[in-house]
Design a protein around this motif. Structure first.
Motif, PDB file in Angstrom:
ATOM      1  N   TYR A  64       0.836  -1.195   0.000  1.00 46.06           N
ATOM      2  CA  TYR A  64       0.000   0.000   0.000  1.00 46.06           C
ATOM      3  C   TYR A  64       0.874   1.250   0.000  1.00 46.06           C
ATOM      4  N   ASP A  65       0.291   2.329  -0.465  1.00 45.29           N
ATOM      5  CA  ASP A  65       0.936   3.630  -0.365  1.00 45.29           C
ATOM      6  C   ASP A  65      -0.144   4.699  -0.467  1.00 45.29           C
ATOM      7  N   LEU A  66       0.287   5.935  -0.478  1.00 46.28           N
ATOM      8  CA  LEU A  66      -0.641   7.061  -0.545  1.00 46.28           C
ATOM      9  C   LEU A  66      -0.228   7.977  -1.689  1.00 46.28           C
ATOM     10  N   ASP A  67      -1.162   8.254  -2.574  1.00 43.77           N
ATOM     11  CA  ASP A  67      -0.953   9.254  -3.621  1.00 43.77           C
ATOM     12  C   ASP A  67      -1.532  10.576  -3.134  1.00 43.77           C
ATOM     13  N   GLU A  68      -0.667  11.553  -2.942  1.00 41.04           N
ATOM     14  CA  GLU A  68      -1.112  12.880  -2.523  1.00 41.04           C
ATOM     15  C   GLU A  68      -0.900  13.835  -3.686  1.00 41.04           C
ATOM     16  N   VAL A  69      -2.003  14.256  -4.306  1.00 40.30           N
ATOM     17  CA  VAL A  69      -1.878  15.144  -5.452  1.00 40.30           C
ATOM     18  C   VAL A  69      -1.816  16.584  -4.971  1.00 40.30           C
ATOM     19  N   CYS A  70      -1.032  17.370  -5.667  1.00 42.64           N
ATOM     20  CA  CYS A  70      -0.853  18.790  -5.353  1.00 42.64           C
ATOM     21  C   CYS A  70      -1.060  19.571  -6.647  1.00 42.64           C
ATOM     22  N   TYR A  71      -2.271  20.105  -6.824  1.00 39.66           N
ATOM     23  CA  TYR A  71      -2.632  20.774  -8.065  1.00 39.66           C
ATOM     24  C   TYR A  71      -2.689  22.291  -7.852  1.00 39.66           C
ATOM     25  N   MET A  99      14.375  12.378   1.139  1.00 41.70           N
ATOM     26  CA  MET A  99      14.973  11.875  -0.081  1.00 41.70           C
ATOM     27  C   MET A  99      13.850  11.724  -1.097  1.00 41.70           C
ATOM     28  N   VAL A 100      14.051  12.220  -2.305  1.00 38.32           N
ATOM     29  CA  VAL A 100      12.984  12.246  -3.309  1.00 38.32           C
ATOM     30  C   VAL A 100      13.428  11.477  -4.550  1.00 38.32           C
ATOM     31  N   ARG A 101      12.637  10.508  -4.955  1.00 41.31           N
ATOM     32  CA  ARG A 101      12.907   9.788  -6.197  1.00 41.31           C
ATOM     33  C   ARG A 101      11.907  10.251  -7.246  1.00 41.31           C
ATOM     34  N   ARG A 102      12.414  10.720  -8.360  1.00 44.28           N
ATOM     35  CA  ARG A 102      11.572  11.205  -9.441  1.00 44.28           C
ATOM     36  C   ARG A 102      11.047  10.023 -10.259  1.00 44.28           C
ATOM     37  N   LYS A 103       9.740   9.902 -10.324  1.00 40.55           N
ATOM     38  CA  LYS A 103       9.091   8.862 -11.117  1.00 40.55           C
ATOM     39  C   LYS A 103       8.524   9.514 -12.381  1.00 40.55           C
ATOM     40  N   ARG A 104       7.687   8.795 -13.087  1.00 42.86           N
ATOM     41  CA  ARG A 104       7.182   9.303 -14.365  1.00 42.86           C
ATOM     42  C   ARG A 104       6.470  10.641 -14.193  1.00 42.86           C
ATOM     43  N   SER A 105       5.546  10.728 -13.235  1.00 39.38           N
ATOM     44  CA  SER A 105       4.857  11.992 -12.958  1.00 39.38           C
ATOM     45  C   SER A 105       4.785  12.284 -11.472  1.00 39.38           C
ATOM     46  N   ALA A 106       5.293  11.381 -10.655  1.00 38.89           N
ATOM     47  CA  ALA A 106       5.182  11.497  -9.200  1.00 38.89           C
ATOM     48  C   ALA A 106       6.550  11.624  -8.549  1.00 38.89           C
ATOM     49  N   LEU A 107       6.534  11.972  -7.279  1.00 36.84           N
ATOM     50  CA  LEU A 107       7.739  12.109  -6.467  1.00 36.84           C
ATOM     51  C   LEU A 107       7.599  11.170  -5.268  1.00 36.84           C
ATOM     52  N   ARG A 108       8.451  10.150  -5.205  1.00 32.34           N
ATOM     53  CA  ARG A 108       8.398   9.173  -4.120  1.00 32.34           C
ATOM     54  C   ARG A 108       9.259   9.639  -2.963  1.00 32.34           C
ATOM     55  N   LEU A 109       8.695   9.587  -1.750  1.00 30.50           N
ATOM     56  CA  LEU A 109       9.373  10.145  -0.588  1.00 30.50           C
ATOM     57  C   LEU A 109       9.965   9.059   0.305  1.00 30.50           C
ATOM     58  N   LYS A 110      11.186   9.307   0.750  1.00 31.83           N
ATOM     59  CA  LYS A 110      11.842   8.510   1.786  1.00 31.83           C
ATOM     60  C   LYS A 110      12.378   9.463   2.839  1.00 31.83           C
ATOM     61  N   THR A 111      12.613   8.921   4.032  1.00 30.59           N
ATOM     62  CA  THR A 111      13.281   9.728   5.047  1.00 30.59           C
ATOM     63  C   THR A 111      14.716   9.967   4.621  1.00 30.59           C
ATOM     64  N   LYS A 112      15.385  10.879   5.273  1.00 29.61           N
ATOM     65  CA  LYS A 112      16.782  11.150   4.951  1.00 29.61           C
ATOM     66  C   LYS A 112      17.668   9.930   5.202  1.00 29.61           C
ATOM     67  N   SER A 113      17.205   9.032   6.079  1.00 26.36           N
ATOM     68  CA  SER A 113      17.964   7.813   6.352  1.00 26.36           C
ATOM     69  C   SER A 113      17.638   6.692   5.368  1.00 26.36           C
ATOM     70  N   ASP A 120       3.602   9.009  -2.530  1.00 22.72           N
ATOM     71  CA  ASP A 120       3.901   9.616  -3.825  1.00 22.72           C
ATOM     72  C   ASP A 120       3.198  10.965  -3.895  1.00 22.72           C
ATOM     73  N   VAL A 121       3.947  12.013  -4.155  1.00 24.52           N
ATOM     74  CA  VAL A 121       3.370  13.345  -4.357  1.00 24.52           C
ATOM     75  C   VAL A 121       3.290  13.587  -5.860  1.00 24.52           C
ATOM     76  N   VAL A 122       2.114  13.990  -6.329  1.00 26.24           N
ATOM     77  CA  VAL A 122       1.888  14.179  -7.763  1.00 26.24           C
ATOM     78  C   VAL A 122       1.556  15.646  -8.030  1.00 26.24           C
ATOM     79  N   PRO A 123       2.540  16.441  -8.492  1.00 18.28           N
ATOM     80  CA  PRO A 123       2.268  17.847  -8.799  1.00 18.28           C
ATOM     81  C   PRO A 123       1.579  17.986 -10.160  1.00 18.28           C
ATOM     82  N   GLY A 124       0.754  19.005 -10.287  1.00 25.17           N
ATOM     83  CA  GLY A 124       0.099  19.242 -11.563  1.00 25.17           C
ATOM     84  C   GLY A 124      -0.534  20.617 -11.607  1.00 25.17           C
ATOM     85  N   ARG A 125      -1.144  20.931 -12.733  1.00 21.39           N
ATOM     86  CA  ARG A 125      -1.797  22.235 -12.924  1.00 21.39           C
ATOM     87  C   ARG A 125      -3.142  22.000 -13.604  1.00 21.39           C
TER      88      ARG A 125
END
Length: 299
Positions: A64-71, A99-113, A120-125
């Motif tokens: 499981y994970d969470l998609d958080e869109v930011c429009y 720590m941020v991993r760039r995916k196709r349209s999303a940004l996957r988040l990890k802690t600094k460790s 996954d944060v999904v930016p858009g307009r």
């Protein structure tokens, strides 16, 4: 216990109820992310909402994970003039804390460790003042931007009448480490069952696997929010189609011979997530047989 009863109980063991520790942790981290972006873009008033399997009703405990869109508003240039600039601006803000991993349209988040936060944060307009359709930046493919509609996608899956089979197919995907993304897999299940969604959970799940095994090359998926504008061919390569067909056939044959508990293991073993090989080995041990033929790291 019948095979169908077993599969029903298996799904119950995979439930994540609102208020559980896992979802509370996601929500706490999500709130931190939202606050960071609001503070970084104080004049933009970004719109946040849930996407992904939680909103669609297809979440499982094991994967499981969470998609958080930011429009952002269609005429808002605060975070950037272009979609790529918006994407990179949001990534830069998040990289101050994660720590941020760039995916196709999303940004996957990890802690600094390096701990995966399952977010996954999904930016858009937004494409217009209506605040419905959006443009997303794409790092891959022929098109730099993707036009879609999150609410249409969610409704398509949530209201399909197939969410239980989707959950079981996702668990099957995860246990066998098949590299298909969740949304294309959801669309495949809906496509298979669109003409015939009758029968109990076992019957419908086996119908999906048989279709994967026998007719995977004939299955076609499209984005319900933009059927003609979004090419999903990248999500179903020839190699991936072959993998789906091979593992589906192995699974059907093994289940027919040994039963479904042989495939997924005893339910009490599923209280915590097991690595794929350990889970399959446990399933085989539970029925006193050899490990299934696909239970290897090379698959």
């Amino acid at each position: 216990m019948s095979d169908n009863d077993y599969l029903q109980d298996l799904l119950k063991s995979q439930e994540l109820e609102e208020g559980c520790d896992e979802l509370d942790a996601l929500d706490t981290e999500r709130d931190k992310v939202d606050d960071l972006l609001k503070e970084a873009f104080p004049t933009s008033n970004p719109n946040f909402t849930h996407g992904g399997s939680r909103a669609k009703g297809t979440m499982i405990r094991e994967d499981y994970d969470l998609d958080e869109v930011c429009y952002f508003d269609h005429d808002d240039t605060g975070p950037g003039d272009t979609l790529e600039e918006i994407y990179e601006s949001v990534a830069a803000v998040l990289e101050e804390n994660y720590m941020v991993r760039r995916k196709r349209s999303a940004l996957r988040l990890k802690t600094k460790s390096g701990k995966d936060l399952r977010i996954d944060v999904v930016p858009g307009r937004y494409t217009s003042d209506e605040g419905t359709d959006v443009f997303l930046h794409q790092n891959e493919g022929d098109k730099e931007r993707l036009k879609t509609n999150l609410e249409v996608q969610i409704a398509h899956v949530r209201d399909s009448g197939c969410t239980d089979v989707i959950q079981l197919t996702k668990l099957w995907r995860t246990r066998n480490a098949i590299g298909i993304k969740t949304f294309p897999l959801e669309l495949l299940v809906i496509e298979v069952l669109d003409g015939n969604n009758g029968g109990n959970l076992q019957v419908r799940f086996e119908r999906v696997l048989n279709e994967f095994a026998d007719n995977i090359d004939d299955l076609y998926i499209e984005d319900p929010a933009n059927p003609t504008g979004n090419n999903l061919s990248h999500a179903l390569t020839d190699e991936l189609r072959q993998t789906l067909a091979d593992v589906a056939r192995d699974t059907i044959d093994a289940a027919a011979e040994h039963g479904w508990e042989h495939i997924f293991g005893k339910l009490e073993m599923k209280a915590t997530t097991l690595p794929k090989v350990a889970a399959l080995g446990a399933a085989a041990a539970a029925v006193g047989g050899a490990a299934p033929p696909w239970a290897s790291e090379d698959k």
